[in-house]
Design an enzyme around this catalytic site. Structure first.
Site, PDB file in Angstrom:
ATOM      1  N   LYS A 283       0.792  -1.247   0.068  1.00 43.19           N
ATOM      2  CA  LYS A 283      -0.029  -0.239  -0.052  1.00 43.19           C
ATOM      3  C   LYS A 283       0.782   1.208  -0.021  1.00 43.19           C
ATOM      4  CE  LYS A 283      -3.976  -2.309   2.206  1.00 43.19           C
ATOM      5  NZ  LYS A 283      -4.603  -2.551   0.856  1.00 43.19           N
TER       6      LYS A 283
ATOM      7  N   GLU B  33      -0.010  -0.949   7.089  1.00 45.16           N
ATOM      8  CA  GLU B  33       0.775  -2.150   6.948  1.00 45.16           C
ATOM      9  C   GLU B  33       2.179  -2.099   7.438  1.00 45.16           C
ATOM     10  OE1 GLU B  33      -1.460  -4.174   3.003  1.00 45.16           O
ATOM     11  OE2 GLU B  33       0.564  -2.933   2.606  1.00 45.16           O
TER      12      GLU B  33
ATOM     13  N   GLY C 185      -7.836   1.928  -4.196  1.00 47.45           N
ATOM     14  CA  GLY C 185      -7.813   2.859  -3.218  1.00 47.45           C
ATOM     15  C   GLY C 185      -6.556   3.440  -3.087  1.00 47.45           C
ATOM     16  N   ASP C 186      -5.417   2.900  -3.163  1.00 45.77           N
ATOM     17  CA  ASP C 186      -4.105   3.492  -3.281  1.00 45.77           C
ATOM     18  C   ASP C 186      -3.827   4.481  -4.157  1.00 45.77           C
ATOM     19  OD1 ASP C 186      -3.407   1.405  -1.220  1.00 45.77           O
ATOM     20  OD2 ASP C 186      -2.673   0.109  -2.547  1.00 45.77           O
TER      21      ASP C 186
ATOM     22  N   GLY D  86      -2.635  -5.338 -12.553  1.00 45.45           N
ATOM     23  CA  GLY D  86      -1.858  -4.975 -11.406  1.00 45.45           C
ATOM     24  C   GLY D  86      -2.064  -3.823 -10.505  1.00 45.45           C
TER      25      GLY D  86
END
Ligand code: RIB
Length: 302
Positions: A42, A141, A243-244, A279
């Protein structure tokens, strides 16, 4: 105009992606379609999303002293990201994410590995970088205590702080009170607002900071009154990293001084483009690509 500085403190993973037409049940073996190892994590994804748009991005994190770590650091450098403080550690391996891609959607198991070596002490040694940042972008993370210490430092130096609470876990009131924006998806929002015991006032304060990403339903800026920003209809290939991409683009827009609503509209378009390719980072667009897309869809930047 001098470029504003964005610092991302977060995870760097190798994504191990299996595409399949059949999801196996526990104890079952099926034949899959394809297998790839591609850059992810992330933190790294959000850094790449902002860098593709032309931002000045520094990524702080750890990789293992192994082949994945070397490959990922080299890849991030090629994306124009400052990786001087991406540290190879010998005690453990590079973070990995085992991703199953099925019908355009995914499930993910992350093994943090080296990402858990991003310690509060490591960050304290890099205070100067955070002090020089206009926007600081974090996810979950890496160890939570590192996120907390980074937020304290960033706040002291008056950076704009975006916290993407993914993967969700219980967060302290102190932490949430110190960040400027919280960017959960719907599931994370639900956990954030219902699983913890908030007093009414505290709840209201958190809601005001939330920008909720809702996939094909768009984005909601909660503030006092919810403002819904609809999604764009696109051909979805892979939603991993959408989302990233939103978070990286939001950081870019806020660093450039966009108003929040305009920033969210732009980030929404950036995320829409990202899901049209395979990806986590494969579909992240450049600034020109987003501007052309907005124009095609009849939306103008103010
Ligand atoms: O948000 C997507 C990312 O989550 C993947 O790239 C994977 O590495 C996990 O961190």
């Amino acid at each position: 105009m001098t470029k504003k500085k964005i610092t991302v403190i977060g995870s760097i993973n190798m994504d191990i992606v299996t595409s399949t037409n059949i999801l196996p049940k526990m104890g079952e073996t099926v034949l899959g379609k394809a297998f790839h190892t591609i850059p992810g994590g992330k933190g790294a994804n959000q850094a790449v999303a902002a860098a593709r748009l032309g931002a000045d991005v520094t990524l702080i994190g750890c990789v293992g002293d192994d082949i994945f770590g070397k490959e990922l650091k080299q890849h991030l450098k090629q994306q124009g990201i400052n990786v001087e403080n991406v540290e190879p550690v010998t005690e453990t391996s590079t973070g990995t994410a085992s991703i199953t891609l099925y019908d355009g959607d995914n499930n993910i198991i992350v093994v943090p590995g080296a990402n858990y070596h991003v310690t509060p002490d490591y960050i304290e040694g890099l205070e100067k970088i955070i002090a020089e940042s206009d926007v600081v972008l974090l996810q979950l993370e890496i160890p939570l205590e590192t996120v907390e210490r980074t937020v304290e430092i960033a706040r002291r130096h008056k950076a704009t702080i975006i916290l993407n609470p993914a993967p969700i876990q219980p967060l302290s009131k102190e932490l949430l009170s110190k960040v400027n924006y919280i960017t959960p998806n719907e599931h994370e929002q639900e956990m954030l607002l219902t699983s913890f015991e908030w007093a009414d006032e505290e709840r209201k304060e958190i809601i005001k900071k939330c920008i909720v990403t809702k996939g094909s339903k768009g984005v909601s800026i909660l503030k006092e009154d919810e403002l819904k920003i609809p999604s764009f209809s696109v051909d979805v290939v892979d939603t991993t990293g959408a989302g990233d991409t939103f978070n990286g683009a939001l950081a870019y827009c806020l660093s450039m001084g966009y108003e929040l609503e305009e920033a969210c509209r732009f980030a929404n378009a950036t995320a829409a483009l990202s899901v049209t390719k395979f990806g986590a980072q494969g579909g992240m667009p450049t600034l020109q690509e987003v501007e052309e897309f907005l124009q095609q869809r009849g939306e103008k930047r103010k």
